[in-house]
Design a protein around this motif. Structure first.
Motif, short mmCIF file in Angstrom:
data_model
loop_
_atom_site.label_atom_id
_atom_site.label_comp_id
_atom_site.label_asym_id
_atom_site.label_seq_id
_atom_site.Cartn_x
_atom_site.Cartn_y
_atom_site.Cartn_z
N ARG A 202 19.51 57.09 58.88
CA ARG A 202 20.66 56.37 59.43
C ARG A 202 21.86 56.66 58.53
N PRO A 203 23.09 56.48 59.03
CA PRO A 203 24.27 56.73 58.19
C PRO A 203 24.27 55.85 56.95
N ALA A 204 24.67 56.41 55.83
CA ALA A 204 24.74 55.65 54.57
C ALA A 204 25.89 54.65 54.66
N ARG A 205 25.66 53.49 54.04
CA ARG A 205 26.67 52.44 54.01
C ARG A 205 26.96 52.06 52.55
N ALA A 206 28.14 51.50 52.33
CA ALA A 206 28.47 51.02 50.99
C ALA A 206 27.46 49.96 50.57
N GLY A 207 26.97 50.08 49.35
CA GLY A 207 26.01 49.11 48.86
C GLY A 207 24.57 49.52 49.07
N ASP A 208 24.30 50.65 49.74
CA ASP A 208 22.92 51.12 49.91
C ASP A 208 22.32 51.46 48.55
N ASN A 209 21.10 50.98 48.32
CA ASN A 209 20.39 51.31 47.09
C ASN A 209 19.44 52.49 47.26
N TRP A 210 19.27 52.96 48.49
CA TRP A 210 18.38 54.08 48.75
C TRP A 210 19.09 55.40 48.44
N PRO A 211 18.35 56.46 48.18
CA PRO A 211 18.99 57.75 47.90
C PRO A 211 19.84 58.23 49.07
N VAL A 212 21.06 58.64 48.77
CA VAL A 212 21.96 59.16 49.81
C VAL A 212 21.84 60.69 49.82
N VAL A 213 21.60 61.23 51.01
CA VAL A 213 21.45 62.67 51.16
C VAL A 213 22.32 63.16 52.30
N SER A 214 22.64 64.42 52.29
CA SER A 214 23.46 64.97 53.37
C SER A 214 22.61 65.26 54.60
N GLY A 215 23.29 65.32 55.74
CA GLY A 215 22.58 65.71 56.96
C GLY A 215 22.01 67.10 56.83
N LYS A 216 22.73 67.98 56.12
CA LYS A 216 22.23 69.34 55.92
C LYS A 216 20.91 69.33 55.17
N THR A 217 20.80 68.49 54.14
CA THR A 217 19.54 68.42 53.38
C THR A 217 18.39 68.01 54.28
N LEU A 218 18.59 67.00 55.12
CA LEU A 218 17.52 66.54 56.00
C LEU A 218 17.13 67.62 57.00
#
Length: 264
Positions: A202-218
Motif C-alpha cells: 500500500r502507499p507509504a504514509r507519514a508515520g509508517d514504521n514499516w520499511p518504505v520501498v519503491s514500486g520499482k523494488t517491489l
C-alpha cells in the motif's frame, strides 16, 4: 561439523535422473519408498538413534526416527548429512515415522565457507516456517536450485532474497507485490510503498514504521531482477521485516551470524 549444525546441519546441478521420482506408497503399512529428500536438522534420540527433520519433495517436512544411526557400523551413519540429495524410505502413521533406508544420490557440489552458512540459514527457515506433512514440490525444486546457485558462488544476497520470497509465497503468506491493496491497481514504479505482512503493498504514509520501498523494488522482486543496487538494499530490509513478522519474533540464529559476518 560446523558450529551451526548443533542448532539445526553440500551441491552443481541435480541430475535429471535424481530429480523427482514418484514415491511408491503402500496403504497397508503407510510405507513410502524412493522419496527425494534432504536432511534439514537432526539430533540424538536415546543412545544410538537420531531424530531427523527431512524435507521431501512430495511429503514436505517429515519427522523420522533413524534407529541405530549412531552405531559405528550403521549404513545410515555417514549418509544423513545436510545438503546431500538422498533417496529415502520410511513407514508409520504417527508424527514421527521410522526411517527404513536412505541412499546418497549425488550429483551436487558441496557448500563451502559463506555458501555453507547460507545453506544453514535456508534450513532454519524451512524448519521454522514449514508445517509438518505439508507438501511443497515447487519449493523443494527451488531449494535444490538455490543450493546449486550457492555452490556455484552466485551472489548470496540475491540468491537468498529469491528463496525467501518463494518460501513466503509457497506457504501462502506472501502477497502479490505487483498490486496495490488500497487502490487495487498496478504499482507505480516511482511510488513509495510499505508492505502489510497480511495484505500486501500500500502507499507509504507519514508515520509508517514499516520499511518504505519503491514500486520499482517491489516489481523487481516479483520478477527476480536484483541488478539494481537500490533493489538489493531495499529488498533486504523488507524481507527481514516480513520474515520477522511471520516467525512471530522467533530469532534466526543463522541470520544473525550472516549479518555479523557479511551484512546479508
Amino acid at each position: 561439523m560446523s558450529i551451526i549444525d548443533a542448532d539445526l546441519a553440500p551441491p552443481a546441478q541435480l541430475p535429471p535422473a535424481a530429480a523427482p521420482r514418484r514415491a511408491r506408497q503402500t496403504p497397508r503399512d503407510n510405507r513410502v519408498s524412493g522419496q527425494p529428500g534432504f536432511v534439514l536438522h537432526s539430533y540424538p534420540y536415546k543412545e544410538t538413534s537420531l531424530i531427523v527433520d527431512m524435507f521431501t519433495r512430495e511429503h514436505g517436512r517429515v519427522g523420522l526416527v533413524a534407529k541405530g544411526a549412531k552405531r559405528p557400523h550403521s549404513k545410515l551413519r555417514g549418509v544423513l548429512q545436510t545438503f546431500q540429495p538422498l533417496s529415502t524410505s520410511w513407514s508409520g502413521k504417527s508424527e514421527l515415522r521410522t526411517l527404513i533406508d536412505a541412499e546418497w544420490v549425488g550429483g551436487m557440489l558441496p557448500l563451502e565457507k559463506t555458501a555453507l552458512l547460507c545453506g544453514f540459514y535456508l534450513n532454519e527457515l524451512l524448519v521454522k516456517l514449514l508445517a509438518r506433512d505439508d507438501p511443497h514440490p515447487a519449493l523443494f525444486d527451488h531449494y535444490v536450485a538455490t543450493l546449486n546457485e550457492l555452490a556455484h558462488n552466485e551472489p548470496a544476497q540475491i540468491v537468498l532474497r529469491k528463496f525467501e520470497l518463494a518460501l513466503l509465497k509457497e506457504t501462502g503468506v506472501g502477497a502479490d507485490l505487483t498490486r496495490c491493496t488500497s487502490k487495487r491497481g498496478a504499482l507505480d514504479p516511482a511510488g513509495s510503498y510499505v508492505v502489510d505482512p497480511e495484505r500486501g503493498p500500500r502507499p507509504a504514509r507519514a508515520g509508517d514504521n514499516w520499511p518504505v520501498v519503491s514500486g520499482k523494488t517491489l516489481l523487481d522482486m516479483e520478477h527476480e531482477d536484483y541488478a539494481d543496487a537500490a533493489t538489493q538494499a531495499q529488498s533486504k530490509q523488507l524481507m527481514r521485516f516480513l520474515l520477522a513478522h511471520h516467525l512471530g519474533g522467533a530469532p534466526l540464529n543463522t541470520r544473525q551470524i550472516l549479518i555479523d559476518l557479511m551484512q546479508l
